[in-house]
Motif scaffolding. Sequence first.
Motif: not given
Length: 162
Positions: A51-80
């Motif tokens: 709910i907090k991060e993506s409004s349950i999937g309505k806002k799945q992209i945050n290019d400013f912080s590079n967070d993506y998906g339903l739970f706004q996972s940080n792309i650097k953390s995911v790749m690591k």
Amino acid sequence: MKKILFLFLLIHTFCFSNSLGLTNVDLIILKKIKSLTDNTMMKYTLMAIAIKESSIGKKQINDFSNDYGLFQSNIKSVMKRQRVEDNYYNRKYFANKLLKDVAFSTANAIVEIDYWRKVHKENWVRVWASYNAGWRYSSTTGVLYADSIFDIIKKLRFEYNL
């Protein structure tokens, strides 16, 4: 008579309110998220973060912080976590995977939460703060984030009966 009417309206408003603005589809998605684990705190944490991060999937992209998906996972953390090189192609690939593969996105969120659970020895307030602020969990940003997650969880439990 005015007191009785006021009390009735207050109870009616409380019982039938929708303070998080959730739709029927949102509630179905939240129930699906809730079914993913037996751990009560993990269930509510995942629902609140969605709910907090993506409004349950309505806002799945945050290019400013590079967070993506339903739970706004940080792309650097995911790749690591995936043990891949940090380059343009891998960033694009994993960002798309977080957006299109709900299971992958959810698995990353669970791994991230479990990491902070171990670090903070099941102190869920710190876990929530760290999910957003990392090691700066005691910062204003981390504390406010944890407070908002707790507030959402209370509403999910008591207002929405999830």
